[in-house]
Design a protein around this motif. Structure first.
Motif, PDB file in Angstrom:
ATOM      1  N   PHE A 178       0.833  -1.201   0.000  1.00 21.80           N
ATOM      2  CA  PHE A 178       0.000   0.000   0.000  1.00 21.80           C
ATOM      3  C   PHE A 178       0.867   1.251   0.000  1.00 21.80           C
ATOM      4  O   PHE A 178       0.582   2.232  -0.704  1.00 21.80           O
ATOM      5  N   ALA A 179       1.959   1.221   0.758  1.00 22.72           N
ATOM      6  CA  ALA A 179       2.892   2.353   0.762  1.00 22.72           C
ATOM      7  C   ALA A 179       3.500   2.550  -0.623  1.00 22.72           C
ATOM      8  O   ALA A 179       3.700   3.682  -1.066  1.00 22.72           O
ATOM      9  N   ALA A 180       3.793   1.452  -1.303  1.00 25.81           N
ATOM     10  CA  ALA A 180       4.339   1.537  -2.662  1.00 25.81           C
ATOM     11  C   ALA A 180       3.341   2.196  -3.607  1.00 25.81           C
ATOM     12  O   ALA A 180       3.710   3.044  -4.439  1.00 25.81           O
ATOM     13  N   VAL A 181       2.055   1.820  -3.492  1.00 28.12           N
ATOM     14  CA  VAL A 181       1.013   2.428  -4.328  1.00 28.12           C
ATOM     15  C   VAL A 181       0.890   3.920  -4.035  1.00 28.12           C
ATOM     16  O   VAL A 181       0.791   4.744  -4.951  1.00 28.12           O
ATOM     17  N   LEU A 182       0.921   4.283  -2.756  1.00 23.52           N
ATOM     18  CA  LEU A 182       0.808   5.696  -2.380  1.00 23.52           C
ATOM     19  C   LEU A 182       1.978   6.512  -2.908  1.00 23.52           C
ATOM     20  O   LEU A 182       1.795   7.643  -3.394  1.00 23.52           O
ATOM     21  N   HIS A 183       3.184   5.956  -2.823  1.00 21.81           N
ATOM     22  CA  HIS A 183       4.362   6.678  -3.301  1.00 21.81           C
ATOM     23  C   HIS A 183       4.280   6.906  -4.806  1.00 21.81           C
ATOM     24  O   HIS A 183       4.570   8.011  -5.305  1.00 21.81           O
ATOM     25  N   ALA A 184       3.877   5.876  -5.533  1.00 19.69           N
ATOM     26  CA  ALA A 184       3.722   6.021  -6.979  1.00 19.69           C
ATOM     27  C   ALA A 184       2.602   7.004  -7.303  1.00 19.69           C
ATOM     28  O   ALA A 184       2.695   7.772  -8.273  1.00 19.69           O
ATOM     29  N   SER A 185       1.556   7.019  -6.479  1.00 15.98           N
ATOM     30  CA  SER A 185       0.394   7.885  -6.736  1.00 15.98           C
ATOM     31  C   SER A 185       0.735   9.357  -6.595  1.00 15.98           C
ATOM     32  O   SER A 185       0.321  10.187  -7.412  1.00 15.98           O
ATOM     33  N   TRP A 186       1.506   9.718  -5.527  1.00 20.57           N
ATOM     34  CA  TRP A 186       1.801  11.148  -5.385  1.00 20.57           C
ATOM     35  C   TRP A 186       2.769  11.613  -6.467  1.00 20.57           C
ATOM     36  O   TRP A 186       2.716  12.782  -6.887  1.00 20.57           O
ATOM     37  N   ALA A 225      -3.260  19.891  -3.920  1.00 17.99           N
ATOM     38  CA  ALA A 225      -1.830  19.832  -3.624  1.00 17.99           C
ATOM     39  C   ALA A 225      -1.597  19.501  -2.147  1.00 17.99           C
ATOM     40  O   ALA A 225      -0.714  18.700  -1.802  1.00 17.99           O
ATOM     41  N   LEU A 226      -2.393  20.108  -1.262  1.00 16.73           N
ATOM     42  CA  LEU A 226      -2.266  19.811   0.169  1.00 16.73           C
ATOM     43  C   LEU A 226      -2.618  18.346   0.438  1.00 16.73           C
ATOM     44  O   LEU A 226      -1.973  17.688   1.267  1.00 16.73           O
ATOM     45  N   ALA A 227      -3.632  17.844  -0.265  1.00 18.52           N
ATOM     46  CA  ALA A 227      -3.990  16.432  -0.125  1.00 18.52           C
ATOM     47  C   ALA A 227      -2.857  15.541  -0.618  1.00 18.52           C
ATOM     48  O   ALA A 227      -2.587  14.475  -0.038  1.00 18.52           O
ATOM     49  N   GLY A 228      -2.176  15.983  -1.681  1.00 18.77           N
ATOM     50  CA  GLY A 228      -1.012  15.230  -2.155  1.00 18.77           C
ATOM     51  C   GLY A 228       0.069  15.153  -1.100  1.00 18.77           C
ATOM     52  O   GLY A 228       0.722  14.108  -0.935  1.00 18.77           O
ATOM     53  N   GLY A 229       0.251  16.255  -0.351  1.00 15.58           N
ATOM     54  CA  GLY A 229       1.211  16.232   0.746  1.00 15.58           C
ATOM     55  C   GLY A 229       0.802  15.262   1.836  1.00 15.58           C
ATOM     56  O   GLY A 229       1.658  14.608   2.451  1.00 15.58           O
ATOM     57  N   VAL A 230      -0.493  15.146   2.087  1.00 15.70           N
ATOM     58  CA  VAL A 230      -0.985  14.173   3.072  1.00 15.70           C
ATOM     59  C   VAL A 230      -0.685  12.753   2.614  1.00 15.70           C
ATOM     60  O   VAL A 230      -0.322  11.892   3.422  1.00 15.70           O
ATOM     61  N   VAL A 231      -0.804  12.502   1.311  1.00 17.37           N
ATOM     62  CA  VAL A 231      -0.478  11.182   0.773  1.00 17.37           C
ATOM     63  C   VAL A 231       0.997  10.858   0.992  1.00 17.37           C
ATOM     64  O   VAL A 231       1.364   9.721   1.320  1.00 17.37           O
ATOM     65  N   VAL A 232       1.848  11.860   0.812  1.00 13.96           N
ATOM     66  CA  VAL A 232       3.284  11.675   1.091  1.00 13.96           C
ATOM     67  C   VAL A 232       3.492  11.238   2.533  1.00 13.96           C
ATOM     68  O   VAL A 232       4.240  10.296   2.822  1.00 13.96           O
ATOM     69  N   LEU A 233       2.814  11.934   3.458  1.00 17.56           N
ATOM     70  CA  LEU A 233       2.926  11.597   4.881  1.00 17.56           C
ATOM     71  C   LEU A 233       2.404  10.193   5.164  1.00 17.56           C
ATOM     72  O   LEU A 233       3.007   9.434   5.936  1.00 17.56           O
ATOM     73  N   LEU A 234       1.285   9.839   4.556  1.00 14.84           N
ATOM     74  CA  LEU A 234       0.717   8.511   4.762  1.00 14.84           C
ATOM     75  C   LEU A 234       1.669   7.422   4.280  1.00 14.84           C
ATOM     76  O   LEU A 234       1.873   6.408   4.958  1.00 14.84           O
ATOM     77  N   ALA A 235       2.246   7.635   3.093  1.00 14.59           N
ATOM     78  CA  ALA A 235       3.176   6.647   2.550  1.00 14.59           C
ATOM     79  C   ALA A 235       4.355   6.448   3.488  1.00 14.59           C
ATOM     80  O   ALA A 235       4.774   5.306   3.754  1.00 14.59           O
ATOM     81  N   TYR A 236       4.884   7.541   4.000  1.00 13.07           N
ATOM     82  CA  TYR A 236       6.018   7.467   4.928  1.00 13.07           C
ATOM     83  C   TYR A 236       5.605   6.806   6.238  1.00 13.07           C
ATOM     84  O   TYR A 236       6.295   5.923   6.758  1.00 13.07           O
ATOM     85  N   GLY A 237       4.453   7.225   6.780  1.00 16.78           N
ATOM     86  CA  GLY A 237       4.006   6.684   8.057  1.00 16.78           C
ATOM     87  C   GLY A 237       3.713   5.199   8.004  1.00 16.78           C
ATOM     88  O   GLY A 237       4.031   4.457   8.950  1.00 16.78           O
ATOM     89  N   ILE A 238       3.137   4.742   6.912  1.00 22.04           N
ATOM     90  CA  ILE A 238       2.813   3.322   6.774  1.00 22.04           C
ATOM     91  C   ILE A 238       4.088   2.491   6.706  1.00 22.04           C
ATOM     92  O   ILE A 238       4.181   1.407   7.291  1.00 22.04           O
ATOM     93  N   VAL A 239       5.091   3.001   6.009  1.00 25.09           N
ATOM     94  CA  VAL A 239       6.365   2.273   5.925  1.00 25.09           C
ATOM     95  C   VAL A 239       7.018   2.183   7.303  1.00 25.09           C
ATOM     96  O   VAL A 239       7.514   1.116   7.702  1.00 25.09           O
ATOM     97  N   VAL A 240       7.023   3.296   8.033  1.00 24.31           N
ATOM     98  CA  VAL A 240       7.601   3.289   9.382  1.00 24.31           C
ATOM     99  C   VAL A 240       6.878   2.274  10.262  1.00 24.31           C
ATOM    100  O   VAL A 240       7.507   1.507  11.008  1.00 24.31           O
TER     101      VAL A 240
END
Length: 278
Positions: free
Chosen positions: A11-19, A207-222
């Protein structure tokens, strides 16, 4: 690994590719990535307030990491200006493990096992395939993508050193994000004159939502790293190359050829071979 950890890594991989797809599709990509940074900066403020101040010896790493990440954003924007998501993203993602591996060989005296050697060969072959042929990426996009990968490898190295010096990963991350959040808008203003943001516009909210996706991708990986082994999780994340190619085809109208599919699969397999440490 449990099914939950595998699902989180994918899921983190999908989010990273999505943003990255969102950034690639933006009308003004530099503006988009700058506004996206507002979300990460906002999230970093409470973390910085709740964490101890990093020691003096860590601040050079914090500043250098933030500067490198500004460079990463600028070069990624330039790469997407000249090339497609399905071409640029695999080159960027493939360059990072290659450079980290070579850096370990040159400066840390590391030795490559058979699996890592295979990974190096696969990534090199995949990148060459994307750079050659009828539907190849442009020379300028390849250079920007390679430079972006080199910058990622550089700030990853700086962060590895800086976290140890800081002694607190949360505090270090928070201050890097705060410094990045100050430097990137400053770089935008220097290049464009001023930064105009209308919080009521749909483009700003996206754009702000895109930043949230970045955070989600990072948080899920952690979170996944806390639940499972780092090596296989890192390897699974490299499937983002495949997801980026599919997203570019489905949502951005980019051509999907057998050659590009094979090239992305080869890059992903190579990154998995390098990153997998049982």
């Amino acid at each position: 690994m449990s099914a939950t950890v595998i699902a989180m890594a994918l899921f983190a991989a999908v989010l990273h590719a999505s943003w990255n797809a969102f950034l690639r599709n933006g009308r003004d990509r530099l503006w988009t990535v700058t506004v996206m940074s507002f979300s990460t900066t906002t999230a970093a403020i409470p973390l910085a307030l709740l964490s101890p101040l990093p020691p003096q010896q860590a601040w050079a790493s914090i500043g250098l990491s933030a500067l490198l990440q500004v460079g990463y954003s600028i070069f990624l924007v330039a790469a997407y200006r000249h090339g497609q998501l399905g071409q640029i993203y695999p080159i960027v993602r493939g360059t990072v493990p290659l450079l980290v591996t070579f850096g370990g060989l040159a400066f840390a005296g590391e030795r490559l096992g058979l699996l890592q050697l295979l990974g190096v060969g696969l990534i090199a072959a995949g990148i060459m395939s994307l750079a050659l042929g009828r539907n190849r990426a442009t020379a300028s996009s390849i250079l920007y993508a390679l430079a972006t990968g080199a910058i990622i490898a550089s700030y990853a190295t700086v962060d590895a050193i800086g976290v140890r010096l800081a002694g607190d990963a949360g505090a270090y991350t928070a201050w890097v994000l705060l410094a990045y959040g100050a430097l990137l808008p400053a770089a935008f203003v220097l290049s464009r004159g001023r930064l105009s943001v209308d919080l009521r516009s749909a483009e700003t909210r996206q754009a702000l939502a895109g930043g949230v996706v970045v955070l989600l991708a990072y948080g899920i990986v952690v979170a996944a790293y806390r639940l499972g082994p780092a090596g296989p999780i890192t390897a699974l994340r490299e499937t983002n190359v495949i997801f980026a190619t599919l997203i570019g085809w489905l949502f951005l109208g980019e051509p999907l050829t057998i050659r590009s599919i094979i090239a992305c699969l080869v890059v992903a397999c190579g990154a998995i071979c390098i990153g997998f440490q049982p």
